[in-house]
Design a protein around this motif. Structure first.
Motif, PDB file in Angstrom:
ATOM      1  N   ARG A   1      -8.944   6.580   2.656  1.00 21.45           N
ATOM      2  CA  ARG A   1      -8.199   7.700   3.219  1.00 21.45           C
ATOM      3  C   ARG A   1      -7.477   7.241   4.488  1.00 21.45           C
ATOM      4  O   ARG A   1      -8.054   6.510   5.304  1.00 21.45           O
ATOM      5  N   VAL A   2      -6.219   7.636   4.622  1.00 22.92           N
ATOM      6  CA  VAL A   2      -5.408   7.219   5.758  1.00 22.92           C
ATOM      7  C   VAL A   2      -4.704   8.425   6.354  1.00 22.92           C
ATOM      8  O   VAL A   2      -4.539   9.467   5.692  1.00 22.92           O
TER       9      VAL A   2
ATOM     10  N   PHE B   1       0.855  -1.190   0.000  1.00 20.59           N
ATOM     11  CA  PHE B   1       0.000   0.000   0.000  1.00 20.59           C
ATOM     12  C   PHE B   1       0.894   1.244   0.000  1.00 20.59           C
ATOM     13  O   PHE B   1       1.734   1.410   0.893  1.00 20.59           O
ATOM     14  N   VAL B   2       0.699   2.100  -1.004  1.00 18.19           N
ATOM     15  CA  VAL B   2       1.452   3.344  -1.134  1.00 18.19           C
ATOM     16  C   VAL B   2       0.528   4.507  -0.767  1.00 18.19           C
ATOM     17  O   VAL B   2      -0.617   4.582  -1.259  1.00 18.19           O
TER      18      VAL B   2
ATOM     19  N   ALA C   1      -8.476  -4.204   7.700  1.00 18.24           N
ATOM     20  CA  ALA C   1      -9.605  -3.402   7.224  1.00 18.24           C
ATOM     21  C   ALA C   1      -9.204  -2.403   6.147  1.00 18.24           C
ATOM     22  O   ALA C   1     -10.069  -1.739   5.566  1.00 18.24           O
ATOM     23  N   LEU C   2      -7.910  -2.283   5.843  1.00 15.85           N
ATOM     24  CA  LEU C   2      -7.460  -1.297   4.870  1.00 15.85           C
ATOM     25  C   LEU C   2      -7.853  -1.724   3.459  1.00 15.85           C
ATOM     26  O   LEU C   2      -7.630  -2.867   3.063  1.00 15.85           O
ATOM     27  N   ARG C   3      -8.433  -0.805   2.708  1.00 12.12           N
ATOM     28  CA  ARG C   3      -8.868  -1.067   1.343  1.00 12.12           C
ATOM     29  C   ARG C   3      -8.199  -0.092   0.384  1.00 12.12           C
ATOM     30  O   ARG C   3      -7.778   1.005   0.764  1.00 12.12           O
TER      31      ARG C   3
ATOM     32  N   GLY D   1      -2.958  11.336   0.646  1.00 10.81           N
ATOM     33  CA  GLY D   1      -3.766  10.988   1.793  1.00 10.81           C
ATOM     34  C   GLY D   1      -4.586   9.728   1.659  1.00 10.81           C
ATOM     35  O   GLY D   1      -5.420   9.427   2.522  1.00 10.81           O
ATOM     36  N   ARG D   2      -4.365   8.974   0.590  1.00 10.49           N
ATOM     37  CA  ARG D   2      -5.104   7.723   0.397  1.00 10.49           C
ATOM     38  C   ARG D   2      -4.124   6.567   0.188  1.00 10.49           C
ATOM     39  O   ARG D   2      -3.020   6.754  -0.340  1.00 10.49           O
ATOM     40  N   ALA D   3      -4.559   5.356   0.609  1.00 15.55           N
ATOM     41  CA  ALA D   3      -3.755   4.147   0.448  1.00 15.55           C
ATOM     42  C   ALA D   3      -4.062   3.533  -0.912  1.00 15.55           C
ATOM     43  O   ALA D   3      -5.201   3.125  -1.165  1.00 15.55           O
ATOM     44  N   VAL D   4      -3.063   3.467  -1.759  1.00 19.46           N
ATOM     45  CA  VAL D   4      -3.222   2.930  -3.110  1.00 19.46           C
ATOM     46  C   VAL D   4      -2.509   1.581  -3.174  1.00 19.46           C
ATOM     47  O   VAL D   4      -1.318   1.485  -2.865  1.00 19.46           O
TER      48      VAL D   4
END
Length: 338
Positions: A333-334, A286-287, A327-329, A291-294
């Motif tokens: 937003r992270v 996850f990059v 739970a990270l998708r 502000g979002r996990a891609v």
């Protein structure tokens, strides 16, 4: 007819109320997830090439018979540990046993004849040469018995060293002949990884040097030591045979391994190993972008300590998520935390 000021005020109030109602009824955006992050770093490290190798024992013996006979006992099975000197195979050899009895009888006869000649020579009845002839026949009979007993001893085949039975080609009742393989015994005390290394990479290797050996995928390399290094390169493959001693219990005979040999230096990307997750054959990271996990698919390389080399899929300086929560998708937003 122009509208009255009262009607205009009432319309403005209704529009404002509808606008507020629309704003309140809009669904709220999902909350941000707090994550721990790290940065992809670029380092100039020695470039490693991995060459295929095979784990082989230092001591290996193909057990064969020296006599022709029927296999009477074969008590050991595949995978069983055999102490050094224990009987592996017993042969039924009645012909050799008969030869031993014949040699014993010949020796007894020669001993009696020698004693008789010694008595006659002492009395002056026979010449001393007759005693010497009898003694020669006695020594000949002794040698014949020793030979027959040595052949009979080969009916019990013993383990030349402590090891494990890795192959059986016969069963009790089968006929054993000289040179016919009966079973294979391998020592587990000392194992080596044997493989061919390109001649240019092998130019820097020396006997006694440490050489990493990858025995299991995903595991840290095992520290091996070069025991044998060929001085001649193969003319077809342009490679040099290398034999690397391994720590006890680190591998199994016949297992596939890879030799890690240094070949110059190159820039490599590294991330903490906890940042990578696997889903089947896919490797994922996850990059954090805006502000979002891609979710990004990557390809990993060697493992050095708690860090992992990345061959493709990431760039130096990018921010990645460590130990991604379940739970990270993708696209969520992270909030990065140090």
């Amino acid at each position: 007819m122009r509208p009255s000021p009262f009607l205009l005020s009432l319309a403005a109030v209704l529009v404002t109320a509808c606008t507020r109602q629309t704003q309140v009824s809009a669904p709220p955006e999902a909350g941000s997830l707090a994550v721990t992050t790290a940065v992809v770093v670029r380092e100039n490290r020695p470039a490693l090439i991995e060459m295929p190798a095979t784990i082989r024992p230092v001591e290996r013996a193909v057990i064969s018979a020296k006599l022709t006979g029927t296999i009477a006992t074969l008590p050991w099975g595949l995978g069983q540990a055999v102490p050094a000197g224990d009987v592996l195979v017993t042969l039924a050899v009645p012909e050799t046993e008969a030869r031993v009895r014949q040699a014993q009888a010949s020796l007894a006869e020669a001993a009696r004849a020698t004693e008789r000649e010694r008595t006659l020579v002492a009395k002056g009845v026979n010449a001393p040469d007759s005693l010497r002839d009898a003694e020669d026949r006695l020594r000949f009979a002794q040698a014949g018995l020793a030979e027959a007993e040595a052949m009979l001893a080969h009916a019990s085949i013993r383990a030349p060293f402590a090891g494990v039975v890795t192959e059986k080609t016969v069963l009790p009742g089968d006929l054993a002949t000289p040179g016919l393989p009966l079973l294979t015994l391998e020592s587990t005390a000392r194992l080596r990884a044997e493989g061919a290394v390109p001649e240019q990479a092998a130019a820097t290797l020396r006997i006694g040097d440490s050489l990493p050996v990858v025995v299991q995928d995903g595991a840290a390399p095992v520290a091996g030591r070069i025991e044998e290094l060929s001085t001649a390169a193969d003319a077809l493959s342009r490679s040099v045979l290398v034999k690397v001693a391994l720590p006890a219990g680190s591998a199994r005979s016949g297992q596939f391994a890879r030799l890690q040999v240094t070949a110059g230096a190159s820039d490599s990307l590294f991330i903490p190993a906890t940042a990578l997750t696997r889903f089947g054959q896919m490797e994922r990271v996850f990059v954090v972008t805006e502000g979002r996990a891609v979710l990004r698919l990557v390809k990993s390389g060697r493992t050095i300590g708690d860090r992992l080399e990345i061959l493709s899929g990431l760039n130096a300086g990018e921010q990645i998520v460590l130990t991604p929560p379940a739970a990270l998708r993708d696209g969520q937003r992270v909030t990065p935390q140090s």
